[in-house]
Write a protein that holds these residues in place. Structure first.
Motif, PDB file in Angstrom:
ATOM      1  N   THR A   4      -6.654  -2.298   8.495  1.00  0.00           N
ATOM      2  CA  THR A   4      -7.681  -1.446   7.881  1.00  0.00           C
ATOM      3  C   THR A   4      -8.788  -2.290   7.269  1.00  0.00           C
ATOM      4  O   THR A   4      -9.946  -1.866   7.235  1.00  0.00           O
ATOM      5  CB  THR A   4      -7.080  -0.524   6.798  1.00  0.00           C
ATOM      6  OG1 THR A   4      -6.521  -1.324   5.750  1.00  0.00           O
ATOM      7  CG2 THR A   4      -6.012   0.379   7.377  1.00  0.00           C
TER       8      THR A   4
ATOM      9  N   TYR B 237       3.463   6.579   8.959  1.00  0.00           N
ATOM     10  CA  TYR B 237       3.943   5.912   7.737  1.00  0.00           C
ATOM     11  C   TYR B 237       5.378   6.344   7.432  1.00  0.00           C
ATOM     12  O   TYR B 237       6.265   5.519   7.180  1.00  0.00           O
ATOM     13  CB  TYR B 237       3.015   6.248   6.569  1.00  0.00           C
ATOM     14  CG  TYR B 237       3.234   5.397   5.331  1.00  0.00           C
ATOM     15  CD1 TYR B 237       2.336   4.392   5.010  1.00  0.00           C
ATOM     16  CD2 TYR B 237       4.320   5.600   4.485  1.00  0.00           C
ATOM     17  CE1 TYR B 237       2.506   3.607   3.870  1.00  0.00           C
ATOM     18  CE2 TYR B 237       4.510   4.825   3.365  1.00  0.00           C
ATOM     19  CZ  TYR B 237       3.599   3.826   3.052  1.00  0.00           C
ATOM     20  OH  TYR B 237       3.786   3.049   1.932  1.00  0.00           O
TER      21      TYR B 237
ATOM     22  N   ILE C  79      -3.999   1.021  13.838  1.00  0.00           N
ATOM     23  CA  ILE C  79      -3.328   1.155  12.536  1.00  0.00           C
ATOM     24  C   ILE C  79      -1.906   1.682  12.744  1.00  0.00           C
ATOM     25  O   ILE C  79      -0.939   1.166  12.162  1.00  0.00           O
ATOM     26  CB  ILE C  79      -4.110   2.103  11.603  1.00  0.00           C
ATOM     27  CG1 ILE C  79      -5.587   1.663  11.477  1.00  0.00           C
ATOM     28  CG2 ILE C  79      -3.434   2.172  10.238  1.00  0.00           C
ATOM     29  CD1 ILE C  79      -5.784   0.259  10.995  1.00  0.00           C
TER      30      ILE C  79
ATOM     31  N   LYS D  73      -7.932   4.511   3.048  1.00  0.00           N
ATOM     32  CA  LYS D  73      -8.686   3.354   3.550  1.00  0.00           C
ATOM     33  C   LYS D  73      -9.188   3.607   4.968  1.00  0.00           C
ATOM     34  O   LYS D  73     -10.317   3.235   5.312  1.00  0.00           O
ATOM     35  CB  LYS D  73      -7.803   2.100   3.519  1.00  0.00           C
ATOM     36  CG  LYS D  73      -7.574   1.525   2.131  1.00  0.00           C
ATOM     37  CD  LYS D  73      -6.875   0.179   2.182  1.00  0.00           C
ATOM     38  CE  LYS D  73      -7.792  -0.909   2.718  1.00  0.00           C
ATOM     39  NZ  LYS D  73      -7.197  -2.244   2.633  1.00  0.00           N
TER      40      LYS D  73
ATOM     41  N   GLY E  52      -2.297  -2.597   6.601  1.00  0.00           N
ATOM     42  CA  GLY E  52      -3.360  -2.805   5.618  1.00  0.00           C
ATOM     43  C   GLY E  52      -4.348  -3.866   6.072  1.00  0.00           C
ATOM     44  O   GLY E  52      -5.566  -3.728   5.887  1.00  0.00           O
TER      45      GLY E  52
ATOM     46  N   VAL F 167       3.744  -2.023   6.766  1.00  0.00           N
ATOM     47  CA  VAL F 167       2.700  -1.381   5.955  1.00  0.00           C
ATOM     48  C   VAL F 167       1.616  -2.394   5.590  1.00  0.00           C
ATOM     49  O   VAL F 167       0.413  -2.092   5.663  1.00  0.00           O
ATOM     50  CB  VAL F 167       3.309  -0.743   4.694  1.00  0.00           C
ATOM     51  CG1 VAL F 167       2.206  -0.311   3.721  1.00  0.00           C
ATOM     52  CG2 VAL F 167       4.175   0.463   5.071  1.00  0.00           C
ATOM     53  N   GLU F 168       2.018  -3.623   5.227  1.00  0.00           N
ATOM     54  CA  GLU F 168       1.036  -4.658   4.893  1.00  0.00           C
ATOM     55  C   GLU F 168       0.235  -5.076   6.126  1.00  0.00           C
ATOM     56  O   GLU F 168      -0.968  -5.347   6.040  1.00  0.00           O
ATOM     57  CB  GLU F 168       1.737  -5.871   4.283  1.00  0.00           C
ATOM     58  CG  GLU F 168       2.292  -5.638   2.889  1.00  0.00           C
ATOM     59  CD  GLU F 168       1.203  -5.248   1.893  1.00  0.00           C
ATOM     60  OE1 GLU F 168       0.091  -5.808   1.974  1.00  0.00           O
ATOM     61  OE2 GLU F 168       1.453  -4.372   1.046  1.00  0.00           O
TER      62      GLU F 168
ATOM     63  N   LEU G  28      -3.230   3.948   2.088  1.00  0.00           N
ATOM     64  CA  LEU G  28      -3.492   3.512   3.463  1.00  0.00           C
ATOM     65  C   LEU G  28      -4.336   4.548   4.200  1.00  0.00           C
ATOM     66  O   LEU G  28      -5.329   4.203   4.858  1.00  0.00           O
ATOM     67  CB  LEU G  28      -2.167   3.281   4.194  1.00  0.00           C
ATOM     68  CG  LEU G  28      -2.295   2.851   5.665  1.00  0.00           C
ATOM     69  CD1 LEU G  28      -2.894   1.456   5.763  1.00  0.00           C
ATOM     70  CD2 LEU G  28      -0.935   2.881   6.363  1.00  0.00           C
TER      71      LEU G  28
ATOM     72  N   GLN H 253       1.340   5.341   0.706  1.00  0.00           N
ATOM     73  CA  GLN H 253       0.972   6.142   1.876  1.00  0.00           C
ATOM     74  C   GLN H 253      -0.446   6.693   1.754  1.00  0.00           C
ATOM     75  O   GLN H 253      -1.270   6.546   2.658  1.00  0.00           O
ATOM     76  CB  GLN H 253       1.980   7.278   2.050  1.00  0.00           C
ATOM     77  CG  GLN H 253       1.730   8.149   3.276  1.00  0.00           C
ATOM     78  CD  GLN H 253       2.827   9.189   3.453  1.00  0.00           C
ATOM     79  OE1 GLN H 253       3.927   9.033   2.957  1.00  0.00           O
ATOM     80  NE2 GLN H 253       2.525  10.263   4.168  1.00  0.00           N
TER      81      GLN H 253
ATOM     82  N   LEU I  72       0.836  -1.202   0.000  1.00  0.00           N
ATOM     83  CA  LEU I  72       0.000   0.000   0.000  1.00  0.00           C
ATOM     84  C   LEU I  72       0.869   1.248   0.000  1.00  0.00           C
ATOM     85  O   LEU I  72       1.837   1.357   0.764  1.00  0.00           O
ATOM     86  CB  LEU I  72      -0.885   0.014   1.258  1.00  0.00           C
ATOM     87  CG  LEU I  72      -2.102  -0.909   1.291  1.00  0.00           C
ATOM     88  CD1 LEU I  72      -2.722  -0.879   2.679  1.00  0.00           C
ATOM     89  CD2 LEU I  72      -3.124  -0.477   0.251  1.00  0.00           C
TER      90      LEU I  72
END
Length: 696
Positions: A57, A27, A66, A10, A54, A50-51, A7, A4, A2
């Motif tokens: 989210t 981030y 998050i 979302k 995700g 980051v994943e 994310l 920035q 994802l």
């Protein structure tokens, strides 16, 4: 991975009030801190957090979760500190990141200890905030998705086994079935590659031979329900490869004999429609007896709700159908995460009652191995349902007894439990409960759990509480004996012993409390000479042990009997001074003296019971032990040495079992009292020659 802005968008889609600037800052922070670090796949390391964010989210979790997902590896793998996290993102995020970090610091530990400590840290973290668990589960899921990039087969196997044993069951227990199924599939592929490939090949063959049959069945079911006025969605689903393999192994059947490889889900608008749909299906097709489960009126411990039934479809085909509302389906797939409203945690409280039980197990477990035993019991066993007399429902493992039920209601009730009525009838405490039983616990505030209960309780919560209570009781009893012995020792010191002398003795012996000293004396950890020297240094010069002083008269006296009435000590429980005792009066026979927790008493409810106590002359009793030794040279001699060191005369020694690498013996020994017997048991359990030592 994802980007920035993706994310942030979302999060804002489902939480417009989220702090966009803080999300952007988190981030950038994780990208900067992880810098040029690489994963085994060759991707930048920051792609992993980051994943994970995700995945959070996708579950529509709050902003703090998050950000925690974005930062969860920064403290462990970069120069960032918890103080840095708190300064940039506040105390809530810092606390969550710290919780996730603590779960990860286990890689350098031995494997068995790592598994137990992993559970310990998991449960302690969950006791503070369930969001820590959700981030950790997402972290493990993403790591499993990239497991194949790790070059070491041993490391891949270890991670897969840990995922199968710990992470997937915990995902199941919070109702995150999507996470559980994917973790199991990925771990199964690594642990059993041939079985995984074989089952997938068979599933592909099944799909190619289906000829649209699954779609036809789904359409037929939907049409029949529509005719009954129900608005539903119906679709077929395929059983997961690991579930098929597990069922084949568990039931010793072939792939062809697994009847529910394809199952169907019916989604309705309301609970009433679920039961209406069930009635329509049962009147249209014959249902299979014993295959119906109602998890709507009695949900699983993780909150899972659905109706399950199996039908005999056309051409004698067995079809499994699950019926649930759309809201139930959403919650069933992602469990606690699907409806976790952190600001209103009381709404989710009913779903996490099992967490409180596990947290209590953590607090009461003596060591890592005991914790692992108790938590595995709590996680893996099937459930039954039982009621209090007022109608409160409790879920317990299959095989649970009235004692397990008492501890499930409340730990204090379990500790005070002395009897039980099951469906209105007095029943032994060891009686296994059945679905629908109404259980009334009879309590006595002065009662205490018995060590013998460990032979039949099945819940981790009960086992942990019983062991803790027994340990405390044994310590108190040994300390009480030590206090009496201390008075005798102090009388031999050429000085008046007051509080000042005792404080000095504690300091010299490196002890904190007088109770510690009394326990050490009662447990024979200190000799008379050592205690005297600690009280008055130098007072034992020229001291000679007075053999007459330590000699004991070998006799037993009992208080509570009519003078002249004969009695015998029961050979089933071998009571010794210090045990609570009762007498059973038998017509024309002597009074039989039992320990209060003797199992034989359960069969003598209608006999005349007499409340008894030990008299002043209560030494020379016989204690009966079962000792299992490691089957190697010298272990029997070491056991005999322990008896000699503790001045216990062995009257009977019988080998009962030889099962390499263990040998078991039934032993009768003459002991002074319960404290003496407990000291011997403690010495045996501490010996490397002894695998197990218990009082019969």
């Amino acid at each position: 991975m994802l980007r920035q802005y993706e994310l942030v968008e979302k999060v804002l889609d489902y939480d417009p009030q989220a702090d966009e600037a803080m999300l952007n800052r988190a981030y950038v922070y994780t990208v900067q801190k992880h810098g040029t670090q690489k994963r085994a796949s060759g991707d930048p390391y920051f792609s992993h957090p980051v994943e994970v964010a995700g995945l959070m989210t996708d579950l529509k979790l709050d902003q703090a979760t998050i950000i925690t997902a974005l930062l969860h590896d920064t403290v462990e793998d970069t120069l960032a500190t918890i103080e840095d996290i708190e300064a940039h993102f506040g105390p809530e995020v810092a606390r969550l990141v710290d919780g996730v970090t603590k779960l990860s610091k286990i890689e350098t530990m031995p494997e068995n200890e790592r598994a137990a400590e992993n559970l310990r840290k998991f449960l302690l973290a969950m006791s503070e905030d369930i969001r820590v668990l959700l981030v950790k589960l997402a972290d493990r899921l993403h790591n499993m998705r990239t497991l194949h990039f790790i070059k070491s087969p041993e490391k891949r196997q270890r991670i897969a086994r840990e995922t199968m044993d710990i992470y997937a069951p915990l995902a199941e227990r919070v109702g995150m079935y999507e996470y559980m199924h994917e973790m199991q599939a990925l771990a199964f592929r690594e642990l059993e590659p041939e079985a995984y490939a074989t089952i997938n090949t068979r599933l592909e063959q099944l799909r190619s031979q289906d000829g649209g049959q699954v779609d036809a069945i789904a359409l037929k079911v939907k049409q029949r329900l529509a005719e009954a006025g129900l608005r539903v969605e119906v679709y077929g689903r395929e059983k997961h490869p690991f579930s098929i393999w597990h069922k084949m192994a568990e039931r010793h059947v072939s792939f062809e004999q697994v009847t529910d490889i394809m199952a169907f889900r019916v989604l309705t608008d309301s609970e009433e429609d679920c039961y209406h749909a069930l009635g329509v299906l049962h009147t249209t097709w014959q249902f299979l007896p014993g295959k119906f489960k109602d998890y709507i009126s009695t949900p699983k411990t993780n909150g899972y709700r659905s109706l399950h039934t199996s039908l005999m479809y056309e051409n004698s085909m067995r079809v499994e159908v699950q019926i649930r509302t759309r809201e139930m389906h959403r919650r069933n797939e992602f469990g606690l995460a699907a409806h976790w409203a952190y600001k209103q945690a009381d709404k989710a409280d009913g779903q996490v009652g099992w967490l409180r039980d596990l947290i209590e197990i953590v607090e009461q477990s003596h060591d890592a191995e005991e914790l692992l035993e108790h938590t595995r019991l709590a996680i893996y066993q099937d459930r039954i349902f039982a009621f209090t007399p007022k109608g409160s429902l409790f879920q317990l493992p299959k095989g649970a007894t009235a004692v397990d039920f008492a501890f499930a209601v409340h730990t204090d009730l379990g500790l005070a439990c002395v009897g039980a009525k099951i469906n209105g009838r007095h029943m032994p405490l060891r009686t296994p409960l059945s679905n629908g039983d109404v259980v009334e616990i009879i309590k006595n505030p002065g009662a205490a759990p018995q060590l013998s209960w460990l032979a039949f309780v099945v819940t981790g919560k009960a086992r942990a509480a019983i062991r803790r209570a027994v340990r405390l009781k044994e310590r108190d009893e040994v300390a009480a004996i030590g206090s009496k012995l201390f008075d005798e020792i102090a009388a031999r010191v050429p000085a008046r012993i007051g509080k000042k002398a005792i404080r000095g003795a504690l300091q010299r012996l490196d002890m904190d409390e007088p109770d510690d000293l009394m326990y050490a004396i009662g447990a024979a950890k200190l000799t008379d000479r050592e205690v005297m020297e600690a009280l008055v240094p130098g007072c034992t010069a020229g001291f000679e042990e007075d053999e007459e002083w330590s000699r004991r008269e070998r006799a037993i006296s009992i208080r509570g009997l009519t003078p002249g009435v004969a009695f015998e000590l029961a050979t089933c429980c071998h009571p010794v001074p210090g045990d609570r005792i009762v007498g059973i009066r038998r017509k024309g026979e002597t009074v039989l003296v039992h320990a209060i927790d003797c199992l034989e008493l359960a069969s003598g409810v209608d006999n005349d019971w007499i409340d008894l106590a030990w008299g002043n002359r209560s030494v020379g009793a016989v204690g009966q032990l079962t000792v299992t030794l490691y089957d190697r040279p010298g272990t029997l001699a070491e056991m005999a040495g322990i008896f000699a060191q503790n001045k216990a005369n062995v009257t009977t020694l019988v080998q009962t079992q030889l099962d390499h690498p263990f040998t078991s013996y039934d032993i009768e020994i003459e002991v002074q009292d319960l404290a003496h017997l407990n000291r011997i048991l403690s010495a045996l359990r501490a010996s490397d020659a002894v695998a197990q030592a218990e009082r019969q």
